[in-house]
Design a protein around this motif. Structure first.
Motif, PDB file in Angstrom:
ATOM      1  N   SER A   1      31.554 -25.157  65.009  1.00  0.00           N
ATOM      2  CA  SER A   1      30.534 -24.140  65.259  1.00  0.00           C
ATOM      3  C   SER A   1      29.414 -24.285  64.230  1.00  0.00           C
ATOM      4  O   SER A   1      29.478 -25.145  63.351  1.00  0.00           O
ATOM      5  CB  SER A   1      31.186 -22.755  65.170  1.00  0.00           C
TER       6      SER A   1
ATOM      7  N   ARG B   1      26.067 -22.741  68.979  1.00  0.00           N
ATOM      8  CA  ARG B   1      26.410 -23.931  69.754  1.00  0.00           C
ATOM      9  C   ARG B   1      25.234 -24.891  69.806  1.00  0.00           C
ATOM     10  O   ARG B   1      24.075 -24.485  69.727  1.00  0.00           O
ATOM     11  CB  ARG B   1      26.785 -23.535  71.187  1.00  0.00           C
TER      12      ARG B   1
ATOM     13  N   GLN C   1      31.492 -20.553  68.982  1.00  0.00           N
ATOM     14  CA  GLN C   1      32.573 -19.639  68.630  1.00  0.00           C
ATOM     15  C   GLN C   1      32.456 -18.331  69.399  1.00  0.00           C
ATOM     16  O   GLN C   1      31.407 -18.019  69.966  1.00  0.00           O
ATOM     17  CB  GLN C   1      32.552 -19.341  67.130  1.00  0.00           C
ATOM     18  N   GLU C   2      33.546 -17.571  69.412  1.00  0.00           N
ATOM     19  CA  GLU C   2      33.558 -16.201  69.905  1.00  0.00           C
ATOM     20  C   GLU C   2      33.758 -15.282  68.716  1.00  0.00           C
ATOM     21  O   GLU C   2      34.669 -15.482  67.914  1.00  0.00           O
ATOM     22  CB  GLU C   2      34.689 -16.010  70.921  1.00  0.00           C
TER      23      GLU C   2
ATOM     24  N   GLU D   1      37.216 -14.412  64.378  1.00  0.00           N
ATOM     25  CA  GLU D   1      36.423 -15.404  65.085  1.00  0.00           C
ATOM     26  C   GLU D   1      37.333 -16.490  65.642  1.00  0.00           C
ATOM     27  O   GLU D   1      38.353 -16.815  65.043  1.00  0.00           O
ATOM     28  CB  GLU D   1      35.398 -16.056  64.140  1.00  0.00           C
TER      29      GLU D   1
ATOM     30  N   THR E   1      34.817 -25.058  61.171  1.00  0.00           N
ATOM     31  CA  THR E   1      35.951 -25.086  62.078  1.00  0.00           C
ATOM     32  C   THR E   1      36.768 -23.808  61.918  1.00  0.00           C
ATOM     33  O   THR E   1      36.305 -22.857  61.273  1.00  0.00           O
ATOM     34  CB  THR E   1      36.797 -26.356  61.854  1.00  0.00           C
ATOM     35  N   GLU E   2      37.965 -23.772  62.489  1.00  0.00           N
ATOM     36  CA  GLU E   2      38.787 -22.571  62.398  1.00  0.00           C
ATOM     37  C   GLU E   2      39.075 -22.208  60.946  1.00  0.00           C
ATOM     38  O   GLU E   2      39.162 -23.087  60.079  1.00  0.00           O
ATOM     39  CB  GLU E   2      40.114 -22.784  63.139  1.00  0.00           C
TER      40      GLU E   2
ATOM     41  N   ASP F   1      31.777 -12.847  65.438  1.00  0.00           N
ATOM     42  CA  ASP F   1      30.958 -13.132  64.254  1.00  0.00           C
ATOM     43  C   ASP F   1      31.012 -11.906  63.345  1.00  0.00           C
ATOM     44  O   ASP F   1      31.571 -10.871  63.709  1.00  0.00           O
ATOM     45  CB  ASP F   1      29.513 -13.437  64.655  1.00  0.00           C
TER      46      ASP F   1
ATOM     47  N   PRO G   1      37.654 -28.166  66.566  1.00  0.00           N
ATOM     48  CA  PRO G   1      36.766 -27.027  66.804  1.00  0.00           C
ATOM     49  C   PRO G   1      35.560 -27.076  65.864  1.00  0.00           C
ATOM     50  O   PRO G   1      35.710 -27.391  64.684  1.00  0.00           O
ATOM     51  CB  PRO G   1      37.662 -25.822  66.495  1.00  0.00           C
TER      52      PRO G   1
ATOM     53  N   VAL H   1      36.867 -20.418  66.912  1.00  0.00           N
ATOM     54  CA  VAL H   1      35.972 -21.577  67.041  1.00  0.00           C
ATOM     55  C   VAL H   1      36.570 -22.518  68.084  1.00  0.00           C
ATOM     56  O   VAL H   1      37.782 -22.709  68.126  1.00  0.00           O
ATOM     57  CB  VAL H   1      35.813 -22.298  65.689  1.00  0.00           C
ATOM     58  N   TYR H   2      35.724 -23.122  68.917  1.00  0.00           N
ATOM     59  CA  TYR H   2      36.283 -23.947  69.978  1.00  0.00           C
ATOM     60  C   TYR H   2      35.659 -25.334  70.075  1.00  0.00           C
ATOM     61  O   TYR H   2      34.630 -25.629  69.466  1.00  0.00           O
ATOM     62  CB  TYR H   2      36.233 -23.243  71.337  1.00  0.00           C
TER      63      TYR H   2
END
Length: 431
Positions: free
Chosen positions: A334, A273, A288-289, A308, A354-355, A291, A332, A310-311
Motif C-alpha cells: 500500500s 493504490r 488497503q482497507e 487496516e 505491507t501488513e 486507515d 501485500p 493491506v492487499y
C-alpha cells in the motif's frame, strides 16, 4: 581410707571459663569446615555444568553451543534480559519479511527542498512536479516543487490554490494539464474535500473542475479514453473503504460535462493504490482497507490508529463494464499511488507498506522494487532500495530510475517508520 587415690593421680575440676572457651573454638571449627565443603561443592558444580546458547549454523538449523561460564561474585548483579517483545522485533514471517532481491547501486541526488509524506508527483518529460504532502503530522505543504531530471537539480516552486487538498490526493495528466482530485485538507486527520483543480503546466495557472458527488481520501485516479476516472479511496470517516466509481469527460484542462457520471463500482475499495493506464487498459494495484481516523472530540482532529488490511489485489478494466482480477503482487503493498513508472511494457513499483507486524503491531515499510511484466502478466522482485520507504514519488528518465521523499525505516534491522525525509536517489535500471 578413701577409695580415691591421692598424689599425682588426683583429677582437678576444669575451670568454667576454659570450658566455655573450648566450646566456642569447637563450634567455629565446625562452621569453617562446613563452609569449605559447601564452597568446594559449588565450584565443582559450576565447572562441571555449562550454559547453553542457541545459534544458527550455515545450514540454518538451530544448534546448541556449549559455553563455560565462570562463577560470578555475589556482589555482581546479572544484567536484565530484554523483554520478549524486543526479541520478537527481528522476527517476520514470509508475509511480512523482506523478499530476497538483487543488490542495486544507488546514487544520492540533491535533497528535495522540503520533506514530505502522502504527497503526489507527476512526470512530464524531464520535469518532475511534486505536490503538497505532510511535512510533519502537524504541518502540511501547499506548494509544488519541480525537479529537472536533465540537470538533476530542483529548479522551481509555486503555490497551490488555498482551497486545494494538502495530502491524499488523486492525480492524473494528459501531458500538459495535471488534474488534482479531492483529498485531505489540513494536518493530522482532518476531513476530506470534494473539490477538484487542474493545473496548466505551461502557464502555471490553476482552474477548478466540478466537485465530486462526495469527498474522498486518496482515490485511485487516472485519465482514460478522454475521461477522468476516480474510484475507491476512503469515505468521509477516513476509514471505511469506498467502492464508488465516477468519470468526467475532460479536454485541454476543461470539463466537458457539468456533473460526474456513475461508472461500474470497483470490486474492492480503499486508499493508497497505484492507478495506471497501460495498453489502453485501466489497472488498479495494491492498496488497503481502513486507515487512521480522527480521535472523537479532538479539536485538532488528532490521528487515532484503526485496523487496516493491506492487499495484493490487481484489478483491470478493459471494456468499461467489468473489473477483472489479474495475478496478485508478491506481497501485500500500500501507499504506492505515486510510486510507479512504466518502462519497456512493465510496471515498476518502488517501496510502500505491507501488513503490520503480527506481534508488535507496528507498520512495516517495504524496500523492494517490483516489476509487473505486461507481456506475460508475471510479477517479480528486481531490486532493493537503499532503505525501506512509504509514499515514494517515482520517476524515470534516460535509463535512470528515481525516487524522492516519503517516510523511511528505522534502519536495516527495524522496518517500522521513523523520519519523514526529502531524500532523492537514482539507479540505472536494466530490464
Amino acid at each position: 581410707m578413701s577409695s580415691h587415690s591421692t598424689g599425682t593421680g588426683k583429677h582437678h575440676p576444669v575451670p568454667k571459663r576454659y570450658a566455655l572457651l573450648f566450646a566456642c573454638c569447637l563450634l567455629l571449627a565446625i562452621a569453617l569446615l562446613a563452609d569449605f565443603l559447601w564452597a568446594s561443592s559449588s565450584n565443582l558444580s559450576s565447572s562441571s555444568h555449562s550454559s547453553l546458547n542457541l545459534s544458527l549454523d550455515s545450514s540454518n538449523e538451530v544448534v546448541a553451543v556449549s559455553v563455560s561460564t565462570p562463577p560470578q561474585p555475589r556482589s555482581i548483579k546479572k544484567k536484565k534480559e530484554p523483554k520478549a517483545v524486543n526479541r520478537e522485533l527481528m522476527y517476520l514471517n514470509a508475509t511480512y519479511a523482506d523478499i530476497p532481491a538483487p543488490h542495486w547501486d544507488w546514487e544520492e541526488m540533491p535533497e528535495a527542498p522540503v520533506p514530505r509524506l502522502d504527497g503526489f508527483a507527476i512526470q512530464l518529460q524531464n520535469l518532475f512536479y511534486v505536490f503538497a504532502g505532510y511535512g510533519s503530522i502537524d504541518h502540511v505543504h501547499s506548494h509544488v516543487d519541480i525537479f529537472n531530471f536533465t540537470s538533476n537539480t530542483w529548479v522551481g516552486r509555486f503555490d497551490m490554490p488555498k482551497e486545494m487538498a494538502n495530502s491524499h490526493l488523486g492525480m492524473a495528466t494528459d501531458g500538459r494539464y495535471i488534474y488534482a482530485i479531492s483529498g485531505q485538507y489540513g494536518p493530522q486527520c482532518r476531513k476530506p474535500t470534494n473539490r477538484n483543480f487542474v493545473l496548466d503546466t505551461k502557464t502555471k495557472q490553476w482552474s477548478e473542475l466540478p466537485s465530486l458527488p462526495v469527498p474522498r481520501y486518496a482515490p485511485a485516479t487516472q485519465l482514460w479514453r478522454g475521461r477522468l476516472h476516480v474510484m475507491g479511496g476512503s469515505k468521509e470517516d477516513r476509514h471505511e473503504p469506498g467502492l464508488e466509481h465516477w468519470s468526467l469527460a475532460v479536454k485541454n484542462g476543461k470539463a466537458l460535462e457539468a456533473e460526474w457520471r456513475v461508472e461500474v463500482p470497483i470490486s474492492r475499495g480503499g486508499p493508497h493504490r497505484a492507478c495506471i493506464v497501460a495498453n489502453d487498459k485501466l489497472l488498479v494495484i495494491g492498496g488497503q482497507e481502513g486507515d487512521f481516523m480522527a480521535k472523537p472530540g479532538s479539536p485538532i482532529f488528532k490521528c487515532s490508529r484503526r485496523h487496516e488490511v493491506v492487499y495484493t489485489d490487481v484489478y483491470m478494466l478493459d471494456d468499461g463494464n467489468q473489473w477483472k482480477q489479474l495475478p496478485p503482487m508478491p506481497k501485500p503493498n500500500s501507499h504506492i499511488e505515486s510510486a510507479w513508472v512504466i518502462v519497456n511494457n512493465s510496471i515498476i513499483i518502488v517501496g510502500g507498506t505491507t501488513e503490520k507486524h503480527p506481534i508488535t503491531k507496528k507498520m512495516i515499510l517495504v524496500g523492494e522494487v517490483f516489476r509487473f511484466n505486461l507481456d506475460n502478466l508475471e510479477w517479480s522482485v528486481i531490486g532493493r532500495m537503499p532503505f525501506r520507504m512509504k509514499t515514494t514519488l517515482v520517476g524515470f528518465w534516460d535509463g535512470w530510475l528515481y525516487f524522492t521523499s516519503g517516510q523511511r525505516d528505522r534502519g536495516p534491522s527495524d522496518p517500522s517508520p521513523k523520519r519523514v525525509v526529502g531524500s532523492t536517489w537514482r539507479t540505472k535500471l536494466h530490464l
